[in-house]
Design a protein around this motif. Structure first.
Motif, PDB file in Angstrom:
ATOM      1  N   PRO A  23      -9.348   9.320 -11.086  1.00 26.84           N
ATOM      2  CA  PRO A  23      -9.646  10.444 -10.195  1.00 26.84           C
ATOM      3  C   PRO A  23      -8.851  10.305  -8.895  1.00 26.84           C
ATOM      4  N   SER A  24      -8.751  11.381  -8.156  1.00 27.45           N
ATOM      5  CA  SER A  24      -7.919  11.400  -6.946  1.00 27.45           C
ATOM      6  C   SER A  24      -8.353  10.355  -5.918  1.00 27.45           C
ATOM      7  N   ASP A  25      -9.661  10.087  -5.803  1.00 25.43           N
ATOM      8  CA  ASP A  25     -10.097   9.082  -4.832  1.00 25.43           C
ATOM      9  C   ASP A  25      -9.651   7.683  -5.240  1.00 25.43           C
ATOM     10  N   LEU A  26      -9.638   7.373  -6.536  1.00 27.30           N
ATOM     11  CA  LEU A  26      -9.154   6.078  -6.991  1.00 27.30           C
ATOM     12  C   LEU A  26      -7.644   5.979  -6.787  1.00 27.30           C
ATOM     13  N   ARG A  27      -6.912   7.041  -7.102  1.00 31.95           N
ATOM     14  CA  ARG A  27      -5.467   7.040  -6.865  1.00 31.95           C
ATOM     15  C   ARG A  27      -5.186   6.749  -5.398  1.00 31.95           C
ATOM     16  N   ARG A  28      -5.936   7.409  -4.512  1.00 29.57           N
ATOM     17  CA  ARG A  28      -5.757   7.189  -3.073  1.00 29.57           C
ATOM     18  C   ARG A  28      -6.009   5.726  -2.713  1.00 29.57           C
ATOM     19  N   GLN A  29      -7.060   5.134  -3.268  1.00 26.71           N
ATOM     20  CA  GLN A  29      -7.375   3.744  -2.983  1.00 26.71           C
ATOM     21  C   GLN A  29      -6.311   2.789  -3.534  1.00 26.71           C
ATOM     22  N   LEU A  30      -5.753   3.103  -4.702  1.00 23.25           N
ATOM     23  CA  LEU A  30      -4.681   2.276  -5.267  1.00 23.25           C
ATOM     24  C   LEU A  30      -3.468   2.281  -4.343  1.00 23.25           C
ATOM     25  N   VAL A  31      -3.076   3.464  -3.883  1.00 23.51           N
ATOM     26  CA  VAL A  31      -1.934   3.582  -2.971  1.00 23.51           C
ATOM     27  C   VAL A  31      -2.231   2.857  -1.661  1.00 23.51           C
ATOM     28  N   ASP A  32      -3.412   3.067  -1.105  1.00 21.78           N
ATOM     29  CA  ASP A  32      -3.774   2.418   0.158  1.00 21.78           C
ATOM     30  C   ASP A  32      -3.792   0.900   0.019  1.00 21.78           C
ATOM     31  N   CYS A  33      -4.295   0.399  -1.102  1.00 25.92           N
ATOM     32  CA  CYS A  33      -4.313  -1.037  -1.354  1.00 25.92           C
ATOM     33  C   CYS A  33      -2.892  -1.577  -1.406  1.00 25.92           C
ATOM     34  N   TRP A  34      -2.025  -0.888  -2.133  1.00 24.60           N
ATOM     35  CA  TRP A  34      -0.634  -1.327  -2.279  1.00 24.60           C
ATOM     36  C   TRP A  34       0.060  -1.370  -0.918  1.00 24.60           C
ATOM     37  N   ILE A  35      -0.193  -0.368  -0.092  1.00 24.08           N
ATOM     38  CA  ILE A  35       0.377  -0.334   1.259  1.00 24.08           C
ATOM     39  C   ILE A  35      -0.156  -1.512   2.073  1.00 24.08           C
ATOM     40  N   ALA A  36      -1.457  -1.718   2.050  1.00 26.53           N
ATOM     41  CA  ALA A  36      -2.066  -2.798   2.837  1.00 26.53           C
ATOM     42  C   ALA A  36      -1.567  -4.170   2.390  1.00 26.53           C
ATOM     43  N   VAL A  37      -1.478  -4.394   1.071  1.00 22.53           N
ATOM     44  CA  VAL A  37      -1.007  -5.680   0.550  1.00 22.53           C
ATOM     45  C   VAL A  37       0.442  -5.915   0.964  1.00 22.53           C
ATOM     46  N   THR A  38       1.285  -4.914   0.776  1.00 20.72           N
ATOM     47  CA  THR A  38       2.704  -5.051   1.122  1.00 20.72           C
ATOM     48  C   THR A  38       2.886  -5.293   2.610  1.00 20.72           C
ATOM     49  N   ASN A  39       2.200  -4.520   3.429  1.00 17.75           N
ATOM     50  CA  ASN A  39       2.373  -4.641   4.878  1.00 17.75           C
ATOM     51  C   ASN A  39       1.763  -5.914   5.440  1.00 17.75           C
ATOM     52  N   PRO A  49       8.583  -4.668   4.008  1.00 18.81           N
ATOM     53  CA  PRO A  49       7.613  -3.913   4.790  1.00 18.81           C
ATOM     54  C   PRO A  49       8.191  -3.555   6.153  1.00 18.81           C
ATOM     55  N   PRO A  50       7.641  -2.574   6.813  1.00 15.89           N
ATOM     56  CA  PRO A  50       6.448  -1.844   6.394  1.00 15.89           C
ATOM     57  C   PRO A  50       6.782  -0.739   5.405  1.00 15.89           C
ATOM     58  N   VAL A  51       5.787  -0.447   4.570  1.00 12.87           N
ATOM     59  CA  VAL A  51       5.883   0.695   3.670  1.00 12.87           C
ATOM     60  C   VAL A  51       4.820   1.705   4.064  1.00 12.87           C
ATOM     61  N   HIS A  52       5.033   2.932   3.611  1.00 16.75           N
ATOM     62  CA  HIS A  52       4.137   4.034   3.957  1.00 16.75           C
ATOM     63  C   HIS A  52       3.796   4.801   2.690  1.00 16.75           C
ATOM     64  N   ASP A  53       2.953   5.771   2.848  1.00 21.65           N
ATOM     65  CA  ASP A  53       2.496   6.574   1.722  1.00 21.65           C
ATOM     66  C   ASP A  53       3.655   7.179   0.933  1.00 21.65           C
ATOM     67  N   ASP A  54       4.650   7.701   1.625  1.00 22.14           N
ATOM     68  CA  ASP A  54       5.751   8.346   0.912  1.00 22.14           C
ATOM     69  C   ASP A  54       6.636   7.348   0.163  1.00 22.14           C
ATOM     70  N   ASP A  55       6.538   6.057   0.473  1.00 31.02           N
ATOM     71  CA  ASP A  55       7.225   5.017  -0.298  1.00 31.02           C
ATOM     72  C   ASP A  55       6.428   4.654  -1.547  1.00 31.02           C
ATOM     73  N   VAL A  56       5.138   4.484  -1.378  1.00 26.76           N
ATOM     74  CA  VAL A  56       4.289   3.898  -2.420  1.00 26.76           C
ATOM     75  C   VAL A  56       3.733   4.939  -3.388  1.00 26.76           C
ATOM     76  N   ALA A  57       3.310   6.079  -2.904  1.00 30.12           N
ATOM     77  CA  ALA A  57       2.655   7.074  -3.765  1.00 30.12           C
ATOM     78  C   ALA A  57       3.492   7.461  -4.984  1.00 30.12           C
ATOM     79  N   PRO A  58       4.787   7.750  -4.857  1.00 28.73           N
ATOM     80  CA  PRO A  58       5.551   8.114  -6.056  1.00 28.73           C
ATOM     81  C   PRO A  58       5.654   6.972  -7.065  1.00 28.73           C
ATOM     82  N   VAL A  59       5.741   5.742  -6.578  1.00 32.05           N
ATOM     83  CA  VAL A  59       5.821   4.589  -7.482  1.00 32.05           C
ATOM     84  C   VAL A  59       4.475   4.395  -8.182  1.00 32.05           C
TER      85      VAL A  59
END
Length: 185
Positions: A23-39, A49-59
């Motif tokens: 679901p969209s909320d899980l997708r959002r959390q996956l992207v946010d987690c990936w950003i937080a871990v990378t940064n 790093p740093p990475v942002h939503d537009d870097d991580v979301a498409p991947v």
């Protein structure tokens, strides 16, 4: 008290086998987690790093689009509704190597570190690989000089090789890529 505390901090693990299960909320959390871990400096697929939503979301969307019950699984760890970490398991349909799988993107959100999330995800991944996908061995690559060899070693993995100086983060920061194997499952 200790038993109660251990029970309290065990994450709930869920396996996801298709994009329709995200679901969209899980997708959002996956992207946010990936950003937080990378940064936070984690070795999670984005080396600069740093990475942002537009870097991580498409991947992340590309990764999720390849989930398939017979070849690719996402395993997530949660505490309540909060995503604590995730990992991807892929197998190859090519018959010559169909007996092994590859582990990708093990991540524990920085807010949930030191709670056993990564270990729990890797134990679950091993079970899924063996019992559901019929795999006989697992492979992964890890960034050298991060302490990852020790982490995986405690879970039964062994180093089987290195690509010396394979990863260059800066002119004065070149590291090995460590090849690891879990066999038998």
């Amino acid at each position: 008290m200790l038993l109660r505390m251990k029970q309290k901090i065990m994450p709930t693990l869920t396996q996801i086998t298709g994009t329709h299960e995200v679901p969209s909320d899980l997708r959002r959390q996956l992207v946010d987690c990936w950003i937080a871990v990378t940064n936070a400096g984690g070795a999670a697929g984005f080396p600069f790093p740093p990475v942002h939503d537009d870097d991580v979301a498409p991947v992340a969307d590309e990764l999720l689009s390849h989930l398939d019950p017979s070849r690719s699984r996402l395993i997530i760890a949660r505490f309540g509704e909060a995503l604590a970490g995730w990992v991807v398991l892929k197998s190859d349909p090519f018959r010559l190597v169909a007996h092994w799988g590859t582990v990708h993107h093990l991540q524990t959100h920085p807010g949930f570190r030191s709670l056993g999330v990564g270990s729990a995800l890797m134990r679950e991944l091993r079970t899924v690989a063996r019992d559901e996908l019929g795999l006989e061995q697992l492979r992964l690559t890890a960034r050298g000089r991060e302490g990852l060899e020790d982490f995986y070693g405690r879970l039964g993995w062994r180093e089987v090789g290195r690509w010396p100086s394979a990863l260059r983060f800066a002119p004065d920061d070149t590291r090995d890529e460590v090849l690891m194997l879990l066999d038998p499952l």
